[in-house]
Write an enzyme that holds these catalytic residues in place. Structure first.
Site, PDB file in Angstrom:
ATOM      1  N   CYS A  85       0.820  -1.219   0.000  1.00 24.89           N
ATOM      2  CA  CYS A  85       0.000   0.000   0.000  1.00 24.89           C
ATOM      3  C   CYS A  85       0.849   1.262   0.000  1.00 24.89           C
ATOM      4  CB  CYS A  85      -0.947  -0.011   1.194  1.00 24.89           C
ATOM      5  SG  CYS A  85      -1.955  -1.503   1.235  1.00 24.89           S
ATOM      6  N   CYS A 208     -12.572   0.198   8.755  1.00 24.12           N
ATOM      7  CA  CYS A 208     -11.729  -0.241   7.636  1.00 24.12           C
ATOM      8  C   CYS A 208     -11.904   0.665   6.430  1.00 24.12           C
ATOM      9  CB  CYS A 208     -12.098  -1.659   7.227  1.00 24.12           C
ATOM     10  SG  CYS A 208     -12.104  -2.852   8.566  1.00 24.12           S
ATOM     11  N   LYS A 330      -9.893   6.163   4.538  1.00 25.70           N
ATOM     12  CA  LYS A 330     -11.160   5.720   5.107  1.00 25.70           C
ATOM     13  C   LYS A 330     -12.357   6.148   4.268  1.00 25.70           C
ATOM     14  CE  LYS A 330     -13.888   3.962   7.874  1.00 25.70           C
ATOM     15  NZ  LYS A 330     -14.687   3.814   6.660  1.00 25.70           N
ATOM     16  N   HIS A 334      -9.280   3.962  -1.048  1.00 24.41           N
ATOM     17  CA  HIS A 334      -7.910   3.448  -0.965  1.00 24.41           C
ATOM     18  C   HIS A 334      -7.598   2.566  -2.176  1.00 24.41           C
ATOM     19  CE1 HIS A 334      -4.199   1.948   0.499  1.00 24.41           C
ATOM     20  NE2 HIS A 334      -4.633   0.987   1.298  1.00 24.41           N
TER      21      HIS A 334
END
Ligand SMILES: [Zn+2]
Lengths: 387, 145
Positions: A85, A208, A330, A334
């Site tokens: 990431c 998440c 969030k 993402h």
């Protein structure tokens, strides 16, 4: 080593974008960045792209040459950077290093991911491949699972709780209301976070970050050339990267990331700055607990104070340390490879006064923290408004 | 595309030229020992540190004079999570719990926790057990000591 400037930024809408390839997404973000800088594709010396996994998500490896291909740029060097990431942050960092080192004079640093082609279970599996395959993934450890274990360790050590974590999600969703490119424009409440379905106990769905498609791009040039281009330049004051063990269990501290501490300290040292000098932050909030731990590990809060800070509103857009004004991972979304680039895009836009409705007043210096795996890679940048 | 661990959970059945083998196959040794119901680590002969799981280079002193040895499977539960959304290879197991355990020698290891969630607590004494349905490192289970 030459000083480096960011002179253009671009970003697609983040979200579930349907039938489109990451190559088309990068093309759109790059065209926006080039227009912003007032340059033509032919001005570009080299391309970097952060991408986790075109192979699994799109059945496409070798993503890098696809970018100059679609931009009509024959024969330009193009490199894909993969660090889970943190791929996007590392794409920026490699572009910055290449310009700083004098190898190129105008570099396109992009990042993209097209994730929504696969069902959630398969995305979960693909992402979990960024952890240790033998000693974690084979035992069913997922990323939400890894961060959930850290959240539980943090709770034990510092009394952090679900409400504090939820406050991070509520804040970032509130910020995203002002970001038209964010995946979610939806106000949520602490109760909503606490009562949503459990993903990996104690983390619920709203702790998440989502599964997202999107791309972001930035144009990087030598600082001495900044006046050749349009708009307010942003100076790259520093960049830093650190690595740690693949497996969480091989680290002595489960309540934070040594990598974040090291990368942040290196970035502060290179820029000759301290946490108190930073006006605005984009933090890798892949999970709510990650934002809390990062703010502590970077030195903005003492260990155990990060959760309280969120609950007390200190990290809101109107608080004394605005964190993730873009909506963060969030709520902005993402798309893995794009995330680190999008963080730099947001900070650059804020410093240049181009952040639209979510513009924070009087910000001069901003910082990013981009995380890969369970903190096995961290990349930090410090940026300053130039003249 | 079927991502159900298609490429990785395979074992090499060919012939290895051991005379010219400079690779310390710590993972293969770990997997062989766990098939026998043993947890293993690497013992550094230069500084005596034991690391679990085993690694080819000592994290303390950098030595490669490493031997994979059996270690005690007792420890205490440091942290855990119950996973409700799993990858395809664990889709039929949800919810399941994984945890990180600190062994009596101070080293740490991740495994499935086969203990009712209501009984889980920090520092709970646990002992290693092994799942015959799975292969290699995936066999590790933590049970109540
Ligand atoms: Zn040693």
């Amino acid at each position: 080593m030459r000083d480096v400037a960011v002179i253009g930024t671009g970003m697609t809408k983040f979200g579930s974008l349907g039938r489109v390839t990451s190559r088309e997404l990068v093309t759109a973000a790059s065209i926006e960045a080039m227009k912003d800088a007032g340059i033509e594709p032919k001005d570009i010396d080299a391309v970097y792209i952060g991408q986790l996994s075109g192979d699994i998500f799109e059945h496409q490896m070798h993503a890098a040459p696809g970018i100059p291909d679609y931009l009509g740029l024959a024969n330009v060097p193009a490199t894909r950077v993969e660090a889970a990431c943190a791929s996007g942050g590392l794409s920026i960092m490699h572009a910055v290093m290449a310009v700083a080192g004098g190898f190129y004079d105008l570099v396109l640093a992009a990042g993209a991911e097209k994730m929504t082609n696969l069902p959630t279970a398969h995305v979960t599996e693909a992402l979990s491949m960024c952890a240790d395959d033998v000693f974690e993934v084979s035992l069913g450890v997922t990323f939400p699972g890894a961060f959930a274990m850290m959240a539980r360790a943090h709770d034990k050590e510092y009394g952090t709780n679900a409400e504090m974590r939820a406050a991070v999600a509520v804040k970032n969703h509130e910020h995203a209301l002002l970001n038209p490119k964010a995946q979610f424009q939806k106000q949520i409440s602490i109760d909503k976070v606490l009562n949503s379905i459990m993903i990996a106990d104690p983390l619920t769905l709203y702790d998440c970050s989502p599964i997202t498609d999107g791309a972001a791009a930035a144009i990087v040039v030598p600082w001495e050339d900044r006046h050749k281009y349009e708009g307010i330049p942003v100076k790259v004051r520093s960049f830093a990267q650190a690595s740690d063990t693949m497996s969480l269990h091989d680290r002595s501290d489960l309540t934070g990331f040594t990598t974040t501490k090291i990368a942040a300290q290196k970035a502060f040292r290179m820029a000759n700055l301290e946490p108190k000098d930073i006006d605005i932050l984009e933090i890798h909030d892949c999970f709510t607990i990650a934002e809390i731990m990062a703010l502590e590990d970077m030195g903005f809060y003492k260990k155990g104070e990060g959760g309280r800070a969120a609950l007390d509103g200190e990290t809101r857009r109107d608080g004394h340390l605005p964190v993730n004004v873009s909506g963060g991972l969030k709520a902005k979304g993402h798309p893995i490879g794009a995330t680190g680039v999008a963080q730099v895009v947001e900070i650059a836009n804020q410093l240049r006064g181009k952040a639209g409705k979510r513009q924070v007043a009087d910000v001069e210096i901003g910082m990013t923290q981009n995380l890969g795996g369970s903190g096995s890679t961290i990349v930090c940048h410090i940026l300053e408004r130039g003249d | 595309m079927d991502l159900d661990r298609p490429l990785f959970a395979t074992f090499w059945n060919g012939v290895i030229d051991l005379e010219h083998d400079s690779i310390n196959r710590v993972i293969e040794k770990y997997e062989r020992l766990i098939e026998e119901g043993k947890i293993s680590g690497s013992k550094c002969h230069a500084c005596t540190r034991i690391m679990v799981p085993p690694r080819p280079v000592c994290r303390t002193c950098g030595s490669t004079d490493i031997e994979v040895v059996e270690v005690e499977g007792q420890g205490r539960l440091l942290t855990w999570t119950t996973i409700y959304v799993g990858p395809p290879s664990y889709e039929n197991n949800v919810p399941y719990t994984v945890g990180i355990v600190e062994l009596t020698n101070g080293e740490r290891l991740t495994g499935i926790v086969d203990i009712p969630v209501s009984e889980l607590k920090y520092d709970l004494p646990v002992t290693a057990a092994f799942d015959d349905e799975r292969q290699g490192a995936a066999r590790l289970r933590w049970k109540k000591a």
